[in-house]
Design an enzyme around this catalytic site. Structure first.
Site, PDB file in Angstrom:
ATOM      1  N   GLY A  53     -27.831  36.196  20.558  1.00  0.00           N
ATOM      2  CA  GLY A  53     -27.310  37.146  19.571  1.00  0.00           C
ATOM      3  C   GLY A  53     -26.862  38.399  20.275  1.00  0.00           C
ATOM      4  O   GLY A  53     -27.233  38.639  21.433  1.00  0.00           O
ATOM      5  N   CYS A  80     -31.514  33.060  25.461  1.00  0.00           N
ATOM      6  CA  CYS A  80     -30.897  34.387  25.656  1.00  0.00           C
ATOM      7  C   CYS A  80     -31.612  35.443  24.796  1.00  0.00           C
ATOM      8  O   CYS A  80     -32.763  35.752  25.036  1.00  0.00           O
ATOM      9  CB  CYS A  80     -29.408  34.307  25.383  1.00  0.00           C
ATOM     10  SG  CYS A  80     -28.515  35.684  26.102  1.00  0.00           S
ATOM     11  N   TYR A  81     -30.958  35.964  23.773  1.00  0.00           N
ATOM     12  CA  TYR A  81     -31.643  36.934  22.897  1.00  0.00           C
ATOM     13  C   TYR A  81     -32.951  36.340  22.378  1.00  0.00           C
ATOM     14  O   TYR A  81     -33.969  37.029  22.282  1.00  0.00           O
ATOM     15  CB  TYR A  81     -30.729  37.291  21.713  1.00  0.00           C
ATOM     16  CG  TYR A  81     -31.335  38.295  20.752  1.00  0.00           C
ATOM     17  CD1 TYR A  81     -31.205  39.661  20.961  1.00  0.00           C
ATOM     18  CD2 TYR A  81     -32.055  37.864  19.623  1.00  0.00           C
ATOM     19  CE1 TYR A  81     -31.765  40.587  20.094  1.00  0.00           C
ATOM     20  CE2 TYR A  81     -32.621  38.781  18.745  1.00  0.00           C
ATOM     21  CZ  TYR A  81     -32.477  40.141  18.975  1.00  0.00           C
ATOM     22  OH  TYR A  81     -33.030  41.047  18.118  1.00  0.00           O
ATOM     23  N   HIS A 170     -27.489  29.998  28.657  1.00  0.00           N
ATOM     24  CA  HIS A 170     -27.127  29.188  27.487  1.00  0.00           C
ATOM     25  C   HIS A 170     -27.042  27.706  27.855  1.00  0.00           C
ATOM     26  O   HIS A 170     -26.001  27.256  28.334  1.00  0.00           O
ATOM     27  CB  HIS A 170     -25.782  29.665  26.918  1.00  0.00           C
ATOM     28  CG  HIS A 170     -25.879  30.993  26.257  1.00  0.00           C
ATOM     29  ND1 HIS A 170     -26.197  31.139  24.935  1.00  0.00           N
ATOM     30  CD2 HIS A 170     -25.741  32.244  26.758  1.00  0.00           C
ATOM     31  CE1 HIS A 170     -26.235  32.418  24.627  1.00  0.00           C
ATOM     32  NE2 HIS A 170     -25.975  33.119  25.720  1.00  0.00           N
ATOM     33  N   GLU A 172     -26.667  25.297  25.948  1.00  0.00           N
ATOM     34  CA  GLU A 172     -25.812  24.550  25.014  1.00  0.00           C
ATOM     35  C   GLU A 172     -24.351  24.496  25.423  1.00  0.00           C
ATOM     36  O   GLU A 172     -23.591  23.675  24.916  1.00  0.00           O
ATOM     37  CB  GLU A 172     -25.936  25.149  23.604  1.00  0.00           C
ATOM     38  CG  GLU A 172     -25.342  26.543  23.416  1.00  0.00           C
ATOM     39  CD  GLU A 172     -26.269  27.688  23.851  1.00  0.00           C
ATOM     40  OE1 GLU A 172     -27.210  27.434  24.628  1.00  0.00           O
ATOM     41  OE2 GLU A 172     -26.046  28.828  23.424  1.00  0.00           O
ATOM     42  N   SER A 224      -6.939  14.256   1.078  1.00  0.00           N
ATOM     43  CA  SER A 224      -5.812  14.894   1.756  1.00  0.00           C
ATOM     44  C   SER A 224      -5.272  14.031   2.885  1.00  0.00           C
ATOM     45  O   SER A 224      -4.187  14.272   3.386  1.00  0.00           O
ATOM     46  CB  SER A 224      -6.258  16.236   2.337  1.00  0.00           C
ATOM     47  OG  SER A 224      -7.128  16.003   3.434  1.00  0.00           O
ATOM     48  N   ASP A 228     -12.096  14.591   7.083  1.00  0.00           N
ATOM     49  CA  ASP A 228     -13.248  14.828   6.208  1.00  0.00           C
ATOM     50  C   ASP A 228     -13.080  14.159   4.844  1.00  0.00           C
ATOM     51  O   ASP A 228     -13.975  13.457   4.376  1.00  0.00           O
ATOM     52  CB  ASP A 228     -13.492  16.329   6.016  1.00  0.00           C
ATOM     53  CG  ASP A 228     -13.672  17.043   7.338  1.00  0.00           C
ATOM     54  OD1 ASP A 228     -13.979  16.348   8.329  1.00  0.00           O
ATOM     55  OD2 ASP A 228     -13.480  18.262   7.393  1.00  0.00           O
ATOM     56  N   SER A 229     -11.942  14.386   4.212  1.00  0.00           N
ATOM     57  CA  SER A 229     -11.800  13.795   2.876  1.00  0.00           C
ATOM     58  C   SER A 229     -11.670  12.277   2.976  1.00  0.00           C
ATOM     59  O   SER A 229     -12.111  11.552   2.086  1.00  0.00           O
ATOM     60  CB  SER A 229     -10.636  14.427   2.111  1.00  0.00           C
ATOM     61  OG  SER A 229      -9.407  14.042   2.640  1.00  0.00           O
ATOM     62  N   SER A 230     -11.115  11.767   4.066  1.00  0.00           N
ATOM     63  CA  SER A 230     -11.003  10.312   4.221  1.00  0.00           C
ATOM     64  C   SER A 230     -12.378   9.669   4.369  1.00  0.00           C
ATOM     65  O   SER A 230     -12.658   8.645   3.754  1.00  0.00           O
ATOM     66  CB  SER A 230     -10.152   9.961   5.440  1.00  0.00           C
ATOM     67  OG  SER A 230      -8.845  10.424   5.264  1.00  0.00           O
ATOM     68  N   LYS A 367     -18.430  17.800  12.583  1.00  0.00           N
ATOM     69  CA  LYS A 367     -17.173  17.046  12.640  1.00  0.00           C
ATOM     70  C   LYS A 367     -17.324  15.744  13.441  1.00  0.00           C
ATOM     71  O   LYS A 367     -16.869  14.694  12.999  1.00  0.00           O
ATOM     72  CB  LYS A 367     -16.106  17.925  13.292  1.00  0.00           C
ATOM     73  CG  LYS A 367     -14.719  17.395  13.165  1.00  0.00           C
ATOM     74  CD  LYS A 367     -14.186  17.765  11.817  1.00  0.00           C
ATOM     75  CE  LYS A 367     -12.773  17.328  11.602  1.00  0.00           C
ATOM     76  NZ  LYS A 367     -12.274  17.882  10.327  1.00  0.00           N
TER      77      LYS A 367
END
Ligand code: XMP
Length: 511
Positions: A53, A80-81, A170, A172, A224, A228-230, A367
């Site tokens: 942060g 970190c923070y 970090h 990640e 769409s 995501d919508s599929s 995602k």
């Protein structure tokens, strides 16, 4: 299901931490640091991660944690923070780095004590990604130092008895070598995770839950054609078949063949699929409009209107489904960011449609997990691995006013770009790539004649989260092939330029 809790202190890589944990087959959620201790207990995590942060723990208004969290007997990893927060709360001392050498930013050679569980199985030396201006002047009692760098003797701390661990860097981010292995070690060596988070399990559970919830009710989804919508449609189709109606509004600003591909992909399910070909309607509304925000607004509004008309024909439905994914619902520990563009998706629909409740079956997934779920459900790879495509479609990739002719020109050029990229397997490394039809015309020569045609821009970026992006270093030979093909095959374009701007200062899309 075992769960890890990520407490968000406003760092920029927090979602990345969550993705890493899930990649290790452990479910996790990100919550703001203000989560009350009772809620933390109720969540019942097998481990807690404090994120980085921007604050400094010794400042009065810095984000803090309820010290009761240290009494739960649950392992903690501070990053970190988060590491400084551990030290600050447990009797150590954190101060601003006195001299510049103790501040560390960027790639840093780091030496690990590999007998510590976090660094188990790692080489003794590796590159880690640092980004801190504070310094742990005193390490709390009960902690050992487990990593160091040239500038800093206390890069990592560990209390094996209470199972509290902190790293200043970090793990990640990709720049930290063996970073995912460190997170895996925290999960499996410290928290004793079993690793019960897999997409096959998720699919079966989600299908069961959807069936229980929906019963014999009717569900409506605005499809769409995006990932995501599929995937949301496929999941619902698998769960409830013909109780689902998908409305696919083709606004005429899709990529080449996209509408047909979407329709084809869903033909194997017994759901109701309605494709509305609304190209002329959208083009009429957009005629003469050149201002990007107005274009977005017009498309967003017209989309709702078309959808609403279809929904009226269907009549009352019990549920409106949406393909909302987890990054859209994470409530950050920090404030909200400035709005640069008014993104259009179907989020505004509920006001206009007659339904009882909303369902969002993907709202716990990232995602890449959504894509994995799509594969589990048997959606074709071209749909599942499809790059992001903005809701307003080609409208924001045609600079200036939009006509059908321009849209057709851009579609052809964009198709050639994508086809050539796919041949080189560059597509594996690119996050998004597309063509933009500028409104600049210039003089050229073709055959023996003068031309005065449009300039096409090619855009390709690499990014983790689309918040920042780097322009892709596509090899010159590939760019050359694309340029030659487009100028030869697409009428109306006589010049190709390649966009070499990162985000920031540019954005990914041109409008
Ligand atoms: P920018 O241009 O803001 O794009 O750097 C970041 C990502 O968002 C996509 N994008 C949109 N997606 N509706 C969407 O669903 C929109 O209106 C929209 N505008 C941009 C863009 O393609 C990129 O992936």
């Amino acid at each position: 299901m075992e769960k890890v809790l990520i407490l968000d202190f406003g760092g920029q890589y927090n979602q990345l931490i969550a993705r890493r944990v899930r990649e290790c087959n452990v479910y996790c959620e990100v919550h703001p640091y203000t989560m009350p201790i009772e809620a933390i207990k109720a969540y019942s995590p097998i481990g807690i991660i404090f994120t980085g942060g921007p604050g400094s723990v010794y400042e009065a208004d810095s984000p803090q944690v309820d010290p009761a969290v240290f009494e739960l007997g649950v392992p903690v990893l501070g990053i970190c923070y988060g590491c400084q927060l551990l030290a600050h709360n447990l009797g150590g001392q954190v101060t601003p780095a006195q001299d510049d050498s103790a501040r560390e930013y960027g790639k840093t050679e780091t030496y690990y004590n590999v007998s510590s569980p976090i660094f188990k199985g790692l080489p003794e030396k590796g590159v880690s990604w640092m980004s801190h201006g504070d310094y742990m002047a005193k390490v709390p009692a009960g902690f050992q130092l487990t990593a160091r760098s040239a500038a800093c003797p206390n890069v990592a701390i560990a209390d094996d008895t209470r199972r509290f661990y902190g790293v200043q860097f970090h793990p990640e981010v990709n720049h930290t070598e063996y970073g995912t292995q460190m997170i895996r070690n925290f999960l499996y060596e410290v928290c004793n995770a079993r690793g019960d988070w897999t997409m096959a399990d998720y699919k079966n559970t989600a299908i069961r839950q959807i069936r229980e919830k929906v019963g014999s009710g009717k569900v409506l989804l605005a499809l769409s054609g995006g990932v995501d919508s599929s995937v949301c449609a496929a999941l619902l189709a698998e769960a409830i078949g013909s109780q689902l109606t998908c409305v696919f509004v083709d606004h005429g600003l899709m990529r080449l063949n996209e509408g047909d591909e979407v329709e084809q992909a869903f033909s194997k399910w017994s759901m109701n699929f309605i494709r509305v070909n609304a190209e002329s309607r959208f083009l009429l509304k957009l005629a003469g409009e050149t201002e990007p925000e107005r274009k977005r607004k017009i498309i967003g509004e017209e989309f709702i209107r078309v959808f609403e008309e279809e929904a009226k024909k269907i009549g009352a439905v019990d549920y409106l489904a949406q393909g909302t994914i987890y990054p859209d619902v994470i409530e950050s520990g920090a404030g909200t960011a400035a709005v640069i563009k008014s993104h259009h998706n179907v989020g505004g629909l509920p006001d206009y449609v007659d339904f009882k409740e909303i369902i969002e079956p993907l709202n716990m997934l990232f995602k890449d997990e959504v894509r994995q779920l799509g594969r589990e459900l048997g959606l074709p790879e071209y749909l599942v691995s499809r790059q992001p495509f903005p809701g307003p479609g080609l409208a924001i990739r045609i600079i200036g006013d939009i006509t059908k002719e321009k849209a057709d020109t851009l579609r052809q050029a964009d198709f050639i770009f994508r086809e050539e990229i796919a041949k080189t397997e560059q597509d594996q490394c690119l996050s998004q790539y597309f063509a933009v039809l500028t409104n600049t015309r210039s003089v050229g020569v073709m055959g023996d004649g003068r031309t005065y045609d449009y300039t096409l821009a090619l855009r390709a970026v690499t990014t983790d989260d689309f918040m920042t992006a780097d322009w892709a270093r596509i090899p010159y030979e590939v760019l050359d092939r694309i340029s030659v093909r487009i100028v030869n095959e697409v009428r109306g374009i006589n010049r190709i330029v390649y966009d070499i701007t990162s985000k920031p200062p540019a954005t990914v899309e041109w409008e």
